[in-house]
Design an enzyme around this catalytic site. Sequence first.
Site, mmCIF file in Angstrom:
data_model
loop_
_atom_site.group_PDB
_atom_site.id
_atom_site.type_symbol
_atom_site.label_atom_id
_atom_site.label_comp_id
_atom_site.label_asym_id
_atom_site.label_seq_id
_atom_site.Cartn_x
_atom_site.Cartn_y
_atom_site.Cartn_z
ATOM 1 N N HIS A 33 -1.218 1.918 15.892
ATOM 2 C CA HIS A 33 0.057 2.225 15.145
ATOM 3 C C HIS A 33 1.108 1.823 15.917
ATOM 4 O O HIS A 33 2.280 2.442 15.605
ATOM 5 C CB HIS A 33 -0.075 3.641 14.707
ATOM 6 N N GLU A 66 0.837 -1.108 0.022
ATOM 7 C CA GLU A 66 -0.020 0.199 0.133
ATOM 8 C C GLU A 66 0.847 1.161 -0.032
ATOM 9 O O GLU A 66 1.850 1.370 0.710
ATOM 10 C CB GLU A 66 -1.123 0.047 1.164
ATOM 11 N N GLN A 112 1.804 -2.290 5.542
ATOM 12 C CA GLN A 112 2.286 -0.747 5.959
ATOM 13 C C GLN A 112 2.715 -0.459 7.275
ATOM 14 O O GLN A 112 3.698 0.051 7.702
ATOM 15 C CB GLN A 112 1.064 0.062 5.562
ATOM 16 N N ASP A 134 0.950 -3.423 13.139
ATOM 17 C CA ASP A 134 -0.484 -3.543 13.647
ATOM 18 C C ASP A 134 -1.221 -4.496 12.777
ATOM 19 O O ASP A 134 -2.100 -4.845 13.137
ATOM 20 C CB ASP A 134 -0.725 -2.712 14.237
ATOM 21 N N TYR A 135 -1.094 -4.202 11.648
ATOM 22 C CA TYR A 135 -2.014 -4.509 10.330
ATOM 23 C C TYR A 135 -1.623 -6.148 10.151
ATOM 24 O O TYR A 135 -2.363 -6.630 9.094
ATOM 25 C CB TYR A 135 -2.177 -3.664 9.269
ATOM 26 N N ILE A 136 -0.515 -6.722 10.360
ATOM 27 C CA ILE A 136 -0.213 -7.670 9.869
ATOM 28 C C ILE A 136 -0.964 -8.891 10.549
ATOM 29 O O ILE A 136 -1.139 -9.850 9.710
ATOM 30 C CB ILE A 136 1.298 -8.096 10.648
ATOM 31 N N GLU A 147 -4.015 -6.966 3.295
ATOM 32 C CA GLU A 147 -2.930 -7.429 3.745
ATOM 33 C C GLU A 147 -2.773 -9.098 3.233
ATOM 34 O O GLU A 147 -1.744 -9.514 3.149
ATOM 35 C CB GLU A 147 -2.629 -7.216 5.038
#
Length: 800
Positions: A590, A492, A545, A548-550, A523
């Site tokens: 984040h 992204e 990105q 935390d979004y993993i 993701e």
Amino acid sequence: MYFTLFLSLHPMSLANKAAVNDTAKQMLLDDYFLACLSREASLLGRKEVLTGKAKFGIFGDGKELAQIAMAKQFQNGDWRSGYYRDQTFMMAIGQLTVQQYFAALYAHTDTEKEPSSGGRQMGGHFSTRTLDTNGNWKNVMEMKNSSSDISPTGGQMPRLLGLAQASKYYKANTDLHSRTQFSNKGNEVAFGTIGDSSTSEGLFWETMNASAVLGVPMCMCVWDNGWGISVPKKYQTAKESISESLSGMQSEPGAGGIKIFKAKGWDYSELMLMFEKAVKHSRTHHQPVLIHVEELTQPQGHSTSGSHERYKTKELLEWYEEFDCIVQFGKFLTDKNVAKQEELDELRAKAKVQARSEQRTAWDEFRAQIQADVNAAITLLEAAGQTEAAASLKNNGEAIRKDIFEAIRKVLRTVRGQHSAEIQNIKNWLAAAQERMHKAYSSELYSDRNDLDRSVSIQYASDAEMVDGRVVLRDFWDAKLAEMPEVLIFGEDVGKIGGVNQTCEGLQDKYGELRVSDTGIREATIVGQAIGLAMRGLRPVAEIQYLDYIYYALQIMRDDLASVRYRSAGGQMAPAIISTRGHRLEGIWHSGSPMGAIISSVRGMVVCVPRNMTQAAGMYNNLLKGNDPALVVECLNGYRKKEKMPSNLSEMVVPIGVAEVVKVGSDITVVSYGSTLHMCLNAADELANMGISVEVVDAQTLLPFDTTGVSASSVQKTNRLVVVDEDVEGGASAYLLDQIINKQGAFNYLDAQPITITSKPHLPAYSTDGDYFSKPSVDDIVEAIYAVMSEGNPARFPRI
Ligand SMILES: Cc1ncc(C[n+]2csc(CCOP(=O)(O)OP(=O)(O)O)c2C)c(N)n1
């Protein structure tokens, strides 16, 4: 009608009109025979499970014709990413014999006999071996390839996207046209298979959408029998039809859409024609297609774990019989005068005999290897006078290794303290057998890493410039993209703006959209792209990105990426790099640090936590030379910190699994990594003023962790240990503590209780104050370390 049409369309008919009937007839009868052979294997497979010779069975009965039709379009170099019903397809492409099929059902650990997984996966999980016995790539263009299946429904989808994208990349990147071992200029199609109910999974929709956006040659086949175990379609799919549901994505090639094809699963000629048309379209236009095969049956029900009579009506089961694809195929052949019923009956009988014979061979070979161990164990036990244990093994007609090991280990416990040559012989045999079992069940988690040999120290010119950390990475990627046409970076905001932290600034302008690209916000399929691309010989760098979004991709990292090598028993690899950044931004979503959850989930991957961007670049270099998949977590607060620009950016290699003493001290060892490492260094400075000499160790990588025992050696000197990170208590710090204290043996050297300094148990609150009160601060670290010292010597270090 279909038959005439099929014959007239068949290439052979154009070449030799006179011979066409005989040749076509033979092909039809071969197809009929294969369908019967596969069916007999399914029927026999269920019996083998129900009589206790195998643990669990899930079979492809009812799906035979559709898979034969798919196989006709599958060329050398093509790829499959599918699920447990595809035995007929695997047989039709020549990658599975009935004997191998049963070897898998019995879990034969010899990859010569069970090439899919060496008995590690349950039957029905298919895979071809793309690596030779030395772990090097074979020429995958000379083979028909199947990526290794996984059990989570829909989990095959993200990888499928990458397998298809590889063709697009190989086509457009002319620098790779000479790599004929992996691609013929991108002419290969990636075939997916999935059950209709599993299309309810988000991964299916994410993949279909992304395939349409990317415009890749992906043929997505849905085997629709209307049920997901006991749950019918009305609870699974909008409009009760996946092709109807997806119709909004239809468009012309190049317009960012998919093309949809449908056929009935019992109609041979319809299937043949439809598959030919659909695959040709996808191969030619690089457009994804959906192949919706409806009206499939499931004669034996879902699996061996229960009978479908409990939830399917009598009428439906009668329909299954009438519209069984083999029955319908037989009717078609007799109607068109291709064969007489007796001829077909003969073929069916022959298939039954062959299935039985191959099953017996598989069983005999499976048993023979184990029996050799049983016999050896009996001989050794008898020689040692352990007649009871020997007899129990002898009387157990179908002893497995567990029985042998249990018997021997029990005997060794009983004779503890006794010494004799016979007992020693038993011990020696056990040790050798343990090694064999380790190879059978626990090898191939990682490639053979040779990190110390690979290390190349970082060098600096005398007038080296100080630059922002992100510039080191940007220049590093610039060098790698120039050097390695197989490297592509995507994620992204990675393309046009060069990443949210500008680590790819200007690189899309320089190398084009093919190599440095933006993706949608998805993701799981970003990681899936990386898996598929890496399986086809490319070197993808997929960016998530923020750390935390993993979690959106963690499932696919765990279930697919991390286990590729292990679950194929060294037959496949996917050396993808997943790059992300974390820690110390401000915001609940984040600045998390779920490192414990991650490292517990992705054994089989390397996990790097570089303290700065130079170390990160050296690690990337290492990973690009190696064969393991990896996750690299860059420090969010490191991009703007000044670093000296190395002079050998492209050559320097930071070894993986080697911790480093970054500050020498004598009183106490602090082990940390990433962002908190810098806080530990600050704390060490303050503690020095308080009379405490802190040695700071940078773990650098969490998987593998400190393979040369730098941490324990440090504790041997200081006799005190503190582990600091910003995961929750019991997370990654507990893992590090266990490794240092137990695995490296530092418990021998301790004079004080070892402690961990971690974050609070909640997500980190927003704002600078939120961070200060949620995560370990320099104050926390100074005071905790001081408290350890004070405990041992309160006179010298009075309580604060
Ligand atoms: C993520 C996940 N959830 C649940 C399961 C258990 N499960 C295995 S197969 C299956 C049904 C799948 O149905 P469908 O996709 O229609 O395929 P079919 O077996 O009918 O061919 C379920 C729920 C699983 N393997 N993975």
